[in-house]
Design a protein around this motif. Sequence first.
Motif, PDB file in Angstrom:
ATOM      1  N   UNK A 143      66.814  68.776 -69.361  1.00  0.00           N
ATOM      2  CA  UNK A 143      65.591  69.499 -69.689  1.00  0.00           C
ATOM      3  C   UNK A 143      64.626  69.400 -68.509  1.00  0.00           C
ATOM      4  N   UNK A 144      63.787  70.410 -68.371  1.00  0.00           N
ATOM      5  CA  UNK A 144      62.807  70.433 -67.285  1.00  0.00           C
ATOM      6  C   UNK A 144      61.451  69.957 -67.799  1.00  0.00           C
ATOM      7  N   UNK A 145      60.881  68.976 -67.128  1.00  0.00           N
ATOM      8  CA  UNK A 145      59.533  68.494 -67.464  1.00  0.00           C
ATOM      9  C   UNK A 145      58.981  67.755 -66.262  1.00  0.00           C
ATOM     10  N   UNK A 146      57.673  67.564 -66.271  1.00  0.00           N
ATOM     11  CA  UNK A 146      57.006  66.825 -65.200  1.00  0.00           C
ATOM     12  C   UNK A 146      57.197  65.340 -65.469  1.00  0.00           C
ATOM     13  N   UNK A 147      58.206  64.766 -64.828  1.00  0.00           N
ATOM     14  CA  UNK A 147      58.571  63.382 -65.108  1.00  0.00           C
ATOM     15  C   UNK A 147      57.438  62.416 -64.765  1.00  0.00           C
ATOM     16  N   UNK A 148      56.705  62.690 -63.689  1.00  0.00           N
ATOM     17  CA  UNK A 148      55.611  61.794 -63.305  1.00  0.00           C
ATOM     18  C   UNK A 148      54.556  61.734 -64.405  1.00  0.00           C
ATOM     19  N   UNK A 149      54.233  62.880 -64.993  1.00  0.00           N
ATOM     20  CA  UNK A 149      53.225  62.917 -66.058  1.00  0.00           C
ATOM     21  C   UNK A 149      53.726  62.213 -67.313  1.00  0.00           C
ATOM     22  N   UNK A 150      54.988  62.434 -67.647  1.00  0.00           N
ATOM     23  CA  UNK A 150      55.556  61.820 -68.862  1.00  0.00           C
ATOM     24  C   UNK A 150      55.642  60.311 -68.712  1.00  0.00           C
ATOM     25  N   UNK A 151      56.107  59.844 -67.557  1.00  0.00           N
ATOM     26  CA  UNK A 151      56.244  58.401 -67.372  1.00  0.00           C
ATOM     27  C   UNK A 151      54.886  57.721 -67.237  1.00  0.00           C
ATOM     28  N   UNK A 152      53.907  58.431 -66.680  1.00  0.00           N
ATOM     29  CA  UNK A 152      52.552  57.871 -66.633  1.00  0.00           C
ATOM     30  C   UNK A 152      52.014  57.675 -68.047  1.00  0.00           C
ATOM     31  N   UNK A 153      52.297  58.629 -68.919  1.00  0.00           N
ATOM     32  CA  UNK A 153      51.873  58.500 -70.315  1.00  0.00           C
ATOM     33  C   UNK A 153      52.597  57.334 -70.989  1.00  0.00           C
TER      34      UNK A 153
END
Length: 216
Positions: A143-153
């Motif tokens: 799946x495509x997602x902004x990994x940096x934003x998700x992992x920061x959360x």
Amino acid sequence: GGSSIQEMVVTAMDLGHDYLVMSDHSPRLKIANGLSPERLSKQLQIVEEINSAVGESGLPEGGGFRLLKGIEVDILDDGSLDQSARMLSQLDLRVASVHSKLAMSEAPMTRRLVAAVENPYTNVLGHCTGRLVEGERGTRGQSSFNAAAVFAACAAHDVAVEINARPERCDPPDDLMAMARDAGCLFSIDSDAHAPGQLDFLVYGCVRAERIGVPV
């Protein structure tokens, strides 16, 4: 899975585990016979009965073992979780995972994952890319997602990133595992076992975690 809870518990104890988490699917995932609130309530009663029986057994191998109440709850399109807050509040651990619309475009998928991570009931973000690398179901891309934003959360909300140890998943891939490590994320190495013989899948996840340098 097709095995009884009791079979899973006996196998986990034989393997020397200190605990096992029951994490059947939530209602929306009908293909996996997801648990309605009523069926989940019945399962929670069974968990309590098993813990009482293990505690009263007097067997050395039962010492300290605990069966935990959990769920693998679907992340819906808007990032909400597929189970009531009342039921989620009764559990020890909740793994939140995407099982539908895996090809959603990057921006909405990122919002979806971040919203799930920000939910106060979420403890673990399950198989974050949804990929399949082998097995009877064939292969499936990430799946495509902004990994940096998700992992920061995840790091901000103390939500662990699952290292899914099933050979057909190996999720997250190495580069994203390293990114989550560098973001200061917690990790949960999970067997994702559907049968007693799969509980020792944990070793695959441990090998990957050690190779990527996930801190103990």
